[in-house]
Design a protein around this motif. Structure first.
Motif, PDB file in Angstrom:
ATOM      1  N   ARG A   1      13.285 -24.100   1.166  1.00 16.61           N
ATOM      2  CA  ARG A   1      14.652 -23.942   0.649  1.00 16.61           C
ATOM      3  C   ARG A   1      14.948 -22.466   0.413  1.00 16.61           C
ATOM      4  O   ARG A   1      14.126 -21.733  -0.136  1.00 16.61           O
ATOM      5  CB  ARG A   1      14.835 -24.727  -0.657  1.00 16.61           C
TER       6      ARG A   1
ATOM      7  N   THR B   1      22.658 -21.507  10.887  1.00 15.59           N
ATOM      8  CA  THR B   1      21.755 -21.884  11.967  1.00 15.59           C
ATOM      9  C   THR B   1      20.489 -21.030  11.923  1.00 15.59           C
ATOM     10  O   THR B   1      20.491 -19.910  11.427  1.00 15.59           O
ATOM     11  CB  THR B   1      22.424 -21.699  13.338  1.00 15.59           C
TER      12      THR B   1
ATOM     13  N   LYS C   1      21.344 -26.179  13.735  1.00 18.04           N
ATOM     14  CA  LYS C   1      22.150 -26.240  12.522  1.00 18.04           C
ATOM     15  C   LYS C   1      21.296 -26.681  11.338  1.00 18.04           C
ATOM     16  O   LYS C   1      20.462 -27.582  11.458  1.00 18.04           O
ATOM     17  CB  LYS C   1      23.316 -27.202  12.698  1.00 18.04           C
ATOM     18  N   LEU C   2      21.535 -26.046  10.200  1.00 23.58           N
ATOM     19  CA  LEU C   2      20.781 -26.354   8.983  1.00 23.58           C
ATOM     20  C   LEU C   2      21.689 -27.018   7.957  1.00 23.58           C
ATOM     21  O   LEU C   2      22.882 -26.709   7.850  1.00 23.58           O
ATOM     22  CB  LEU C   2      20.194 -25.074   8.388  1.00 23.58           C
ATOM     23  N   ASP C   3      21.122 -27.933   7.212  1.00 17.96           N
ATOM     24  CA  ASP C   3      21.850 -28.565   6.115  1.00 17.96           C
ATOM     25  C   ASP C   3      21.816 -27.651   4.891  1.00 17.96           C
ATOM     26  O   ASP C   3      20.846 -26.910   4.660  1.00 17.96           O
ATOM     27  CB  ASP C   3      21.213 -29.901   5.754  1.00 17.96           C
TER      28      ASP C   3
ATOM     29  N   THR D   1      23.527 -27.389   0.588  1.00 15.30           N
ATOM     30  CA  THR D   1      24.346 -27.894  -0.514  1.00 15.30           C
ATOM     31  C   THR D   1      24.845 -26.705  -1.320  1.00 15.30           C
ATOM     32  O   THR D   1      24.252 -25.619  -1.286  1.00 15.30           O
ATOM     33  CB  THR D   1      23.539 -28.833  -1.424  1.00 15.30           C
TER      34      THR D   1
ATOM     35  N   TYR E   1      24.385 -21.364  -2.499  1.00 12.22           N
ATOM     36  CA  TYR E   1      24.129 -22.365  -1.470  1.00 12.22           C
ATOM     37  C   TYR E   1      22.626 -22.527  -1.305  1.00 12.22           C
ATOM     38  O   TYR E   1      21.900 -21.529  -1.162  1.00 12.22           O
ATOM     39  CB  TYR E   1      24.731 -21.926  -0.133  1.00 12.22           C
TER      40      TYR E   1
ATOM     41  N   THR F   1      18.413 -25.931   3.501  1.00 12.96           N
ATOM     42  CA  THR F   1      17.176 -26.639   3.853  1.00 12.96           C
ATOM     43  C   THR F   1      16.721 -26.174   5.228  1.00 12.96           C
ATOM     44  O   THR F   1      17.433 -26.353   6.228  1.00 12.96           O
ATOM     45  CB  THR F   1      17.390 -28.154   3.863  1.00 12.96           C
TER      46      THR F   1
END
Length: 540
Positions: A74, A89, A94-96, A98, A104, A107
């Protein structure tokens, strides 16, 4: 760029009143080295931003290069509302992520192997926060020149660079270098940090490519946009030829050509006292902006109205403050103390502001003499409030008292008196910039260096002036020809010597919290405490 992280000076909590303010989770995310920040070492930013003056919208990307220090999955990236990240990215994937307020949490899918160099790209856009009172209230300043052309600038110290671009928004870690590309409509010019490499044209849009070859603190990154006029000169300095570039509104060109003659004078004085300008590779620029000014690295911003003093005023009341343009001298002084030597935590902001406020005094010393310098720095004491300690609470992005400017500069002026050796003092100031060259530091490191090089235990000295609001008061009384004296309003262990004047002759006394005595042949008709020491005195 990973810096050496030392423990914060243990006594700070004793004097600074930490814990009296309530801080939020967002304060901690912004102001601390979170686990999501600690595992990776920032090495390079490639920032690309398009600015649309008509809509006040910005859009672009930041590509972040880093080295893995610990395996972790993280990563914290900071970007303040109302701006939003559109996508992140790594290696095209592509990265997730939150969002938690302005932080931000990304992950990562790819295993992060210790020692590997990795890259992520962040796309973002939006209408950034407007600076209501720049530079104190940061963000974008959207103004117009006298012809109605856009006159735009950024400022973000304290608030954070994430107010206008996504980054690792903590001062402890700086990139080793940085590229900045700013796209604006013609006929505007976009000025950032470092050197201009080239200009790309696409229709009526132009992209200005700037490159910073040295480490840079994130709040020192800036964007300045206007229909600028440009002129330049060179300075023969300690490391060779330094390019000096000036960007001003065309209507102010003649004023600037006259007023900016103080820039080589500043360079001469500060290289004498502090050592070589720290960013020869990136040049030095002075850029006109629609606010007072700021110490953006190699791109110092200026809005002092082409007047000497601070908006035409002498902050010291001595008259000497009108012998120089406050913004040119003060903000450029930050190139040594703020941009070369940078605080690790904003709680230690005094490292920036105390030394730089004191640089105003040293500029006068170099060009006008020691008496002028002394009159100026002691005159600024009327601006000291002693409202709270100079050092703030750590880990929550909170600075200390504004007294870091003039209480801090008078503290340093006092320390100079204690040394009684101006060559040693100059060597110490130059040594600071050499020892901590392009580093982020703590108060503990600066205090230890000053104690070591001065040959004095300055622990109580710094506790007194940085961690308390007490001003040492020398109480004294005469018993015949015997002078009795002691300090009150002091922290434990404070026993600073002080110089006194008796019938025109100077000598040292050594007060503590206990009454002491010094005999004279006779009681002097005229007696005073040397005003160069930041203390008060009371005759009993």
């Amino acid at each position: 760029m990973k810096k050496l992280l030392l423990p914060i000076f243990a006594l700070s909590c004793l004097f600074s009143g930490i814990g009296q303010e309530a801080f939020t989770r967002q304060d901690t995310l912004r102001g601390s080295i979170t686990p999501e920040r600690a595992w990776w070492d920032l090495t390079y930013y490639d920032l690309r931003v398009a600015v649309t003056p008509e809509t006040r919208k910005i859009s672009g990307s930041n590509t972040i290069h880093y080295t893995v220090l610990e395996p972790y999955s993280r990563m914290q990236i900071d970007l303040q509302t109302p701006l939003e990240i559109e996508g992140i990215t790594q290696d095209g994937e592509k990265l997730d992520f939150t969002r938690e307020g302005n932080a931000y949490m990304v992950t990562l899918v790819k295993p992060q192997v210790v020692g590997n160099r990795e890259v992520i790209r962040i796309a973002y856009s939006g209408v950034p926060r407007v600076a209501e009172n720049a530079p104190w209230d940061g963000g974008f300043s959207w103004k117009q020149d006298s012809k109605g052309q856009p006159f735009i600038a950024t400022s973000c110290q304290g608030l954070g660079a994430s107010v206008w671009w996504p980054n690792k928004d903590h001062m402890y870690d700086e990139p080793d270098s940085m590229a900045i590309a700013l796209t604006v409509p013609e006929p505007l010019t976009a000025v950032a940090n470092g050197r201009l490499r080239n200009i790309d044209q696409a229709g009526d849009l132009r992209t200005f490519h700037w490159f910073v070859a040295n480490p840079i603190n994130n709040y020192g990154v800036n964007a300045n946009i206007a229909e600028y006029a440009h002129f330049s000169e060179t300075f023969s300095g300690e490391k060779g030829t330094l390019d000096l570039d000036y960007y001003v509104l065309p209507e102010n060109l003649k004023k600037a050509e006259k007023q900016f003659k103080q820039v080589p004078m500043m360079m001469k004085a500060f290289e004498h006292w502090f050592g070589p300008y720290p960013f020869y590779e990136d040049s030095f620029k002075l850029v006109e902006v629609p606010y007072l000014g700021m110490e953006h690295q190699s791109s110092v911003t200026y809005g002092n109205g082409y007047k000497n003093g601070y908006l035409g005023r002498d902050l010291s009341g001595s008259g000497w403050g009108l012998e120089f343009d406050f913004i040119i001298i003060h903000e450029a002084g930050h190139e040594w103390f703020a941009n070369n030597i940078t605080y690790r935590d904003i709680a230690d902001m005094w490292i920036h502001e105390s030394f730089t406020a004191y640089s105003e005094c040293l500029y006068l010393d170099y060009h006008f003499g020691e008496e002028a310098a002394s009159a100026y720095v002691t005159g600024t004491r009327k601006n000291i409030r002693n409202d709270k300690p100079v050092i703030g609470p750590y880990g929550v992005n909170q600075r200390g008292s504004g007294d870091m400017y003039y209480k801090g500069s008078n503290m340093l002026h006092t320390l100079r008196q204690l040394l009684e050796d101006d060559q040693l003092w100059r060597n110490i100031l130059r040594g600071l910039n050499e020892t901590f060259y392009h580093q982020t530091v703590t108060t503990e490191q600066i205090e230890a260096y000053l104690s070591e090089k001065s040959g004095k235990d300055l622990t109580a000295f710094f506790n007194q002036y940085l961690r308390s609001t007490l001003v040492p008061n020398l109480e004294y009384r005469w018993k015949g020809n015997l002078l009795e004296y002691r300090y009150v309003d002091i922290v434990p262990g404070f026993d600073m010597p002080v110089r006194i004047m008796a019938d025109g002759a100077s000598q040292w006394i050594y007060p503590s919290d206990q009454w002491k005595q010094t005999p004279f042949k006779r009681k002097p008709e005229h007696f005073e405490v040397d005003f160069n020491f930041y203390i008060t005195s009371t005759a009993l």
